[in-house]
Design an enzyme around this catalytic site. Structure first.
Site, PDB file in Angstrom:
ATOM      1  N   ASP A 108     -13.910   3.166   6.624  1.00  0.00           N
ATOM      2  CA  ASP A 108     -12.584   3.999   5.816  1.00  0.00           C
ATOM      3  C   ASP A 108     -13.403   4.280   4.598  1.00  0.00           C
ATOM      4  O   ASP A 108     -13.060   5.537   4.098  1.00  0.00           O
ATOM      5  CB  ASP A 108     -11.573   3.015   5.298  1.00  0.00           C
ATOM      6  CG  ASP A 108     -10.412   3.585   4.737  1.00  0.00           C
ATOM      7  OD1 ASP A 108     -10.032   4.756   5.357  1.00  0.00           O
ATOM      8  OD2 ASP A 108     -10.132   3.321   3.561  1.00  0.00           O
ATOM      9  N   ARG A 134     -12.406  13.075   4.095  1.00  0.00           N
ATOM     10  CA  ARG A 134     -11.160  13.617   4.405  1.00  0.00           C
ATOM     11  C   ARG A 134     -10.882  14.207   2.907  1.00  0.00           C
ATOM     12  O   ARG A 134      -9.955  15.286   2.831  1.00  0.00           O
ATOM     13  CB  ARG A 134     -10.184  12.508   4.678  1.00  0.00           C
ATOM     14  CG  ARG A 134     -10.060  12.112   5.904  1.00  0.00           C
ATOM     15  CD  ARG A 134      -9.193  10.986   6.270  1.00  0.00           C
ATOM     16  NE  ARG A 134      -7.757  10.971   5.881  1.00  0.00           N
ATOM     17  CZ  ARG A 134      -6.985  10.142   5.441  1.00  0.00           C
ATOM     18  NH1 ARG A 134      -7.492   8.905   5.303  1.00  0.00           N
ATOM     19  NH2 ARG A 134      -5.810  10.389   5.335  1.00  0.00           N
ATOM     20  N   SER A 190      -6.434   4.630   8.280  1.00  0.00           N
ATOM     21  CA  SER A 190      -6.959   4.201   6.829  1.00  0.00           C
ATOM     22  C   SER A 190      -6.207   3.237   6.120  1.00  0.00           C
ATOM     23  O   SER A 190      -7.034   1.951   5.918  1.00  0.00           O
ATOM     24  CB  SER A 190      -7.008   5.309   5.891  1.00  0.00           C
ATOM     25  OG  SER A 190      -7.137   5.202   4.834  1.00  0.00           O
ATOM     26  N   HIS A 195       0.933  -1.101  -0.010  1.00  0.00           N
ATOM     27  CA  HIS A 195       0.033  -0.081  -0.018  1.00  0.00           C
ATOM     28  C   HIS A 195       0.735   1.285   0.242  1.00  0.00           C
ATOM     29  O   HIS A 195       2.062   1.295   0.588  1.00  0.00           O
ATOM     30  CB  HIS A 195      -1.092  -0.094   1.299  1.00  0.00           C
ATOM     31  CG  HIS A 195      -2.263   0.886   1.124  1.00  0.00           C
ATOM     32  ND1 HIS A 195      -3.213   0.336   0.439  1.00  0.00           N
ATOM     33  CD2 HIS A 195      -2.413   2.030   1.209  1.00  0.00           C
ATOM     34  CE1 HIS A 195      -4.261   1.128   0.401  1.00  0.00           C
ATOM     35  NE2 HIS A 195      -3.473   2.336   0.739  1.00  0.00           N
ATOM     36  N   LYS A 197      -7.405  -1.100   6.479  1.00  0.00           N
ATOM     37  CA  LYS A 197      -7.618  -1.835   5.139  1.00  0.00           C
ATOM     38  C   LYS A 197      -6.692  -3.176   4.960  1.00  0.00           C
ATOM     39  O   LYS A 197      -7.260  -4.291   4.619  1.00  0.00           O
ATOM     40  CB  LYS A 197      -7.536  -1.152   4.042  1.00  0.00           C
ATOM     41  CG  LYS A 197      -8.468  -0.069   3.869  1.00  0.00           C
ATOM     42  CD  LYS A 197      -8.412   0.496   2.411  1.00  0.00           C
ATOM     43  CE  LYS A 197      -7.393   1.412   2.196  1.00  0.00           C
ATOM     44  NZ  LYS A 197      -7.593   2.809   3.016  1.00  0.00           N
TER      45      LYS A 197
END
Ligand code: URA
Length: 469
Positions: A187, A194, A209, A108, A213
């Protein structure tokens, strides 16, 4: 039997106590508490997150809480608790088949410009036998989103159920999906707000966040691409390191082998910025024809992940295995299988993933392409990735409000490399646009985005500055 009954009774009593305690909180009280800089308790955070998901928090209240968190920060304890509450806000994937043990991995990024790494790395990992259940995100702030890029492929859906994900992982080995009402729904809600409330670059919110995930994916190993530089969400390198350390600690604490690469996000990654443009560049890279620095970042992150998960004995060995899949067409094949499994038309997917085919016959193309010329001669010193991202967003490639529709076709195509020589009048960038005339503010911003100097800059061989594990 008695013990079992006692447990049941306790569970029920505990549950009732918890339910009773939970109903004690009022959202406005939690907002004032955070506004005044106090730390929220784990019960308060869990309550707030549950209410976000169940519709008990108005959008304005969510925006206010995010801004209060942005201004007052989260303690490490609050961050860990927020991460857990967000993960538990929906289904958790797995448990996966026992024979996949050690192979369930993911990557990520904190978000960048021209950051198409996932589109290349995910299928390359699957081609190496890994299982990659990637839950990704949309554009956030000025940065582009993997899901938006993928959706420029007609018919492709990033919404998948737990069963869909298991089926795709069994048949293909990888998928790239989004948060849904069942999968990290907290999220999904918080991310969208956001994006439009100026609350993106906060460490606790980013960590919550991202790691929520990844924790919901039930992973063995995770590599994080934590960027710094003008185009990064976290511009400051020292802060990026702090963020990386925080996320690595939370990930490891949750039992996921986690490492982070600290990478330079000053100049755009690769040549393309914009959704369909980035898909086209990714397909080239999947065939081993991508820009060298783009491929290097894919291999650096993937090599680290292969090492971390025990599927390579060194980063170099991991890199070599992944590189092989880019050279022999296996990664491109996996990409094709993945997009078909996610709803893309098989014939169009075949064209998109055939080396040398006309990808623009199946991807959305902008009505106009305008070449912008350099105003001076010298060496390309820097290209401001944030300015490029903002221009691409203004052209329609990203959202300015949560309800905005994305224009998949528009974006920017860089025609020069950092360190290359350029003459006055040479094209340095092509603007792909649907508006008849490029607005003046975009023209002005872009002309200031390229920095040409008389001396040659130091050319980075890799964007990777450090590894934190
Ligand atoms: N990616 C995410 O998923 N969340 C963030 O906050 C930043 C990047």
């Amino acid at each position: 039997k008695d013990l079992y009954r006692t447990r049941l009774i306790y569970t029920r009593v505990d549950y009732r106590i918890e339910t009773w305690q939970l109903t004690m909180f009022r959202i406005p009280d939690l907002l004032t508490k955070k506004r005044d800089g106090m730390a929220l308790t784990s019960e308060e955070i869990r309550y707030f997150v549950q209410e976000v998901v169940s519709g008990g928090v108005q959008e304005c209240q969510l925006g206010a809480m995010l801004m209060a968190i942005y201004l007052k920060g989260l303690t490490d304890e609050e961050t860990v608790c927020l991460t857990g509450a967000m993960k538990d806000s929906g289904d958790v994937l797995g448990p996966w088949p026992a024979e996949w043990e050690g192979k369930i991995v993911d990557k990520h990024s904190t978000g960048g410009v021209g950051d198409k790494i996932s589109l290349i790395l995910v299928p390359a990992l699957a081609a190496c036998g890994m299982k990659v259940p990637m839950v990704s995100g949309r554009g956030l702030g000025h940065t582009g989103g993997t899901l938006d890029k993928l959706e420029s492929i007609e018919g492709l859906s990033v919404a998948a159920s737990k069963n869909d994900i298991l089926r795709i992982l069994t048949n293909v080995g990888c998928c790239i999906v989004g948060q849904t009402d069942n999968l990290v729904p907290a999220d999904k809600e918080m991310y969208a707000i956001r994006d439009v409330t100026g609350t993106v670059d906060n460490m606790g919110l980013i960590a919550g966040s991202i790691i929520s995930k990844k924790a919901a994916e039930h992973l063995n190993a995770l590599v994080l691409d934590v960027k710094f530089g003008v185009g990064a969400v976290m511009v400051d390198e020292v802060k990026s390191r702090e963020l990386a350390k925080k996320m690595v600690d939370i990930g490891n604490g949750l039992g996921i082998k986690t490492a982070a690469l600290i990478t330079d996000m000053n100049n755009p990654i690769g040549k393309m910025i914009g959704n369909a443009l980035e898909v086209a560049e990714s397909v080239n890279c999947l065939f081993g024809n991508g820009p060298i620095e783009l491929e290097d970042l894919v291999l650096s992150l993937g090599g680290q992940l292969m090492l971390l998960s025990g599927n390579a004995s060194s980063v170099d060995e991991g890199r070599t295995k992944l590189k092989e899949t880019l050279s022999n067409g296996e990664a491109a094949k996996k990409f094709k299988e993945m997009i078909i499994a996610q709803g893309a038309d098989p014939e169009k997917a075949e064209i998109l993933c055939t080396k040398g085919a006309d990808v623009w016959s199946v991807l959305p193309e902008a009505k106009h392409v305008t070449s912008l010329k350099s105003k001076c001669s010298g060496y390309v010193y820097t290209i401001n990735s944030r300015t490029c991202a903002e221009c691409s967003l203004k052209l329609g490639a990203g959202r300015q409000a949560s309800t905005d529709k994305i224009n998949y076709a528009v974006g920017l195509e860089l025609c020069v490399d950092i360190g290359s020589s350029i003459k006055e009048g040479d094209t340095w960038i092509k603007v792909h646009h649907d508006c008849d005339v490029i607005p003046d503010d975009i023209m002005r911003l872009l002309s200031g985005a390229i920095n040409v100097q008389t001396s040659k800059p130091e050319i980075l061989l890799t964007r990777v500055k450090d590894t934190i594990s």
